[in-house]
Design an enzyme around this catalytic site. Sequence first.
Site, mmCIF file in Angstrom:
data_model
loop_
_atom_site.group_PDB
_atom_site.id
_atom_site.type_symbol
_atom_site.label_atom_id
_atom_site.label_comp_id
_atom_site.label_asym_id
_atom_site.label_seq_id
_atom_site.Cartn_x
_atom_site.Cartn_y
_atom_site.Cartn_z
ATOM 1 N N GLU A 3 17.662 -5.109 2.825
ATOM 2 C CA GLU A 3 17.613 -5.041 4.284
ATOM 3 C C GLU A 3 16.620 -6.060 4.860
ATOM 4 O O GLU A 3 16.882 -6.699 5.892
ATOM 5 C CB GLU A 3 17.247 -3.626 4.722
ATOM 6 C CG GLU A 3 18.325 -2.585 4.489
ATOM 7 C CD GLU A 3 18.510 -2.227 3.013
ATOM 8 O OE1 GLU A 3 19.617 -1.779 2.657
ATOM 9 O OE2 GLU A 3 17.555 -2.393 2.221
ATOM 10 N N ILE A 15 32.458 -1.149 -19.240
ATOM 11 C CA ILE A 15 33.199 -1.687 -20.382
ATOM 12 C C ILE A 15 32.763 -1.009 -21.680
ATOM 13 O O ILE A 15 33.575 -0.753 -22.570
ATOM 14 C CB ILE A 15 33.003 -3.217 -20.470
ATOM 15 C CG1 ILE A 15 33.786 -3.903 -19.346
ATOM 16 C CG2 ILE A 15 33.434 -3.760 -21.834
ATOM 17 C CD1 ILE A 15 33.492 -5.394 -19.206
ATOM 18 N N GLU A 74 0.853 -1.192 0.000
ATOM 19 C CA GLU A 74 0.000 0.000 0.000
ATOM 20 C C GLU A 74 0.890 1.243 0.000
ATOM 21 O O GLU A 74 2.086 1.147 0.282
ATOM 22 C CB GLU A 74 -0.932 -0.016 1.224
ATOM 23 C CG GLU A 74 -1.935 -1.155 1.195
ATOM 24 C CD GLU A 74 -2.888 -1.142 2.388
ATOM 25 O OE1 GLU A 74 -2.801 -0.210 3.218
ATOM 26 O OE2 GLU A 74 -3.712 -2.071 2.485
ATOM 27 N N THR A 81 13.320 -5.662 0.108
ATOM 28 C CA THR A 81 14.618 -5.007 -0.070
ATOM 29 C C THR A 81 15.747 -5.886 0.472
ATOM 30 O O THR A 81 15.516 -6.879 1.165
ATOM 31 C CB THR A 81 14.644 -3.666 0.681
ATOM 32 O OG1 THR A 81 14.487 -3.940 2.091
ATOM 33 C CG2 THR A 81 13.532 -2.743 0.205
ATOM 34 N N GLU A 88 9.980 -7.840 -4.134
ATOM 35 C CA GLU A 88 9.836 -8.979 -3.224
ATOM 36 C C GLU A 88 10.692 -8.822 -1.968
ATOM 37 O O GLU A 88 11.174 -9.797 -1.401
ATOM 38 C CB GLU A 88 10.182 -10.297 -3.940
ATOM 39 C CG GLU A 88 8.963 -11.152 -4.222
ATOM 40 C CD GLU A 88 8.167 -10.610 -5.411
ATOM 41 O OE1 GLU A 88 8.012 -9.386 -5.495
ATOM 42 O OE2 GLU A 88 7.696 -11.402 -6.231
ATOM 43 N N GLY A 105 5.168 0.078 2.579
ATOM 44 C CA GLY A 105 6.415 -0.523 2.124
ATOM 45 C C GLY A 105 6.529 -1.974 2.553
ATOM 46 O O GLY A 105 5.668 -2.798 2.268
ATOM 47 N N SER A 106 7.587 -2.282 3.307
ATOM 48 C CA SER A 106 7.833 -3.663 3.729
ATOM 49 C C SER A 106 7.077 -4.051 4.987
ATOM 50 O O SER A 106 7.098 -5.215 5.390
ATOM 51 C CB SER A 106 9.339 -3.866 3.971
ATOM 52 O OG SER A 106 10.076 -3.652 2.779
ATOM 53 N N THR A 120 2.003 -5.283 -10.265
ATOM 54 C CA THR A 120 2.472 -5.672 -11.589
ATOM 55 C C THR A 120 1.334 -6.408 -12.286
ATOM 56 O O THR A 120 0.706 -7.281 -11.694
ATOM 57 C CB THR A 120 3.704 -6.585 -11.490
ATOM 58 O OG1 THR A 120 4.742 -5.891 -10.800
ATOM 59 C CG2 THR A 120 4.200 -6.971 -12.870
ATOM 60 N N ARG A 163 35.780 -3.651 -29.425
ATOM 61 C CA ARG A 163 36.289 -2.298 -29.221
ATOM 62 C C ARG A 163 37.808 -2.326 -29.072
ATOM 63 O O ARG A 163 38.349 -3.137 -28.318
ATOM 64 C CB ARG A 163 35.658 -1.721 -27.948
ATOM 65 C CG ARG A 163 36.243 -0.405 -27.495
ATOM 66 C CD ARG A 163 35.807 0.738 -28.366
ATOM 67 N NE ARG A 163 36.094 2.011 -27.729
ATOM 68 C CZ ARG A 163 36.449 3.108 -28.374
ATOM 69 N NH1 ARG A 163 36.572 3.092 -29.690
ATOM 70 N NH2 ARG A 163 36.657 4.229 -27.723
#
Length: 403
Positions: free
Chosen positions: A385, A355, A131, A383, A381, A135-136, A162, A286
């Site tokens: 932490e 690179i 929501e 963080t 899914e 958050g978590s 999603t 390159r």
Amino acid sequence: MSRLAQTDGLTDIQQEILSTVRSFVDKEIIPVAHELEHKDEYPTDIVEGLKELGIFGLMIPEEYGGLGESLLTYALTVEEIARGWMSVSGIINTHFIVAYMLKQHGTEEQKEYFLPRMATGEVRGAFSMSEPGLGSDVSAIRTKAVRDGDDYVINGQKMWLTNGGTSNLVAVLCRTDEGQPEGAAPHKSMTTFLIEKEPGFGPNPKVKGLTVPGKIEKMGYKGVDTTELILEDVKIPSHRVLGGRSGRGFYQMMDGVEVGRVNVAARGCGVAQRAFELGIAYAQQRQTFGKPIAQHQAIQFKLSEMATKVEAAHALMVNAARKKDSGQRNDLEAGMAKYLASEYCKEVVEDAFRIHGGYGFSKEYEIERLYREAPMLLIGEGTAEIQKMIIGRRLLEEYRIQG
């Protein structure tokens, strides 16, 4: 198949599935991903192709029309798809989590009603836990469902769905305080509802009071729609409570997120592998100071570090999937895999970007897209932490000193 990220012990069927998916990715996804991503266009043709391959039913049991494959097969399939374009793997992932939750926790009536159509892709799923203000902190969910006879009335606002617009089935986690004593733990007062809706944005013609406002504009992870979900006096019949009983939603969602973390780890592996492929190819093309930059020791050091990280992340992801398939608890392994794969993905993509030099900053080169996509894996899914908290708690359980 490339030499990196190989998996031992696969059956002939698993190898055939992965070979078919890789061929599809090389022919149908990679050639168009650049254009579709920059247009933020939903990959309709790709999704139709995945339907024909049976990918939407990969883990749905055969008795419900699916292929009945393992989490490992699914994770390796996701790895291949993310290597082509991570957004496509996101379309599959949310559908898969809802199908998994139905398979594990649904009533027989719910399984028979939804799973056969989910296996064909006719019904495509999204799940809604987060929501705007939490958050978590899942325990802080405010969207509430109140019993009204044989129905529930839901009010609230959900975030970060999603497939929120393109799906026609959403698993929504709500607070339901019925039957719980005052002061009961918040996770015991949550229920998952299965809401059928019409695809699209705006007020939903099938569900009165349900609105999908529109797509959230994102830095990366484009093509797939990410949305809010607004519920104003939405009536849902009680037989659409997942599993038929209230108060079990937190555990059902956490079970789904656990396998979702294996999926995110697989996505990280796929994106990292593609970044490595782009980096090692460009390094051989390159030239500086009269020779390809791949012959400079500094670049070889980068390539060796990148390849090692691809291998390590893949190994942890495979281990987590196999642990879940064996029926064992895998929250420790899934947390480790998700944490390492997402962090290593970010690092491998950045090294490939370095690179490429100045060309990496150009929208003409594929690495620019990967550079914008990788950060989503750091938060999706859970963080880094949150993963560390899960890992730390589980380690203390395993290594608790007695006495």
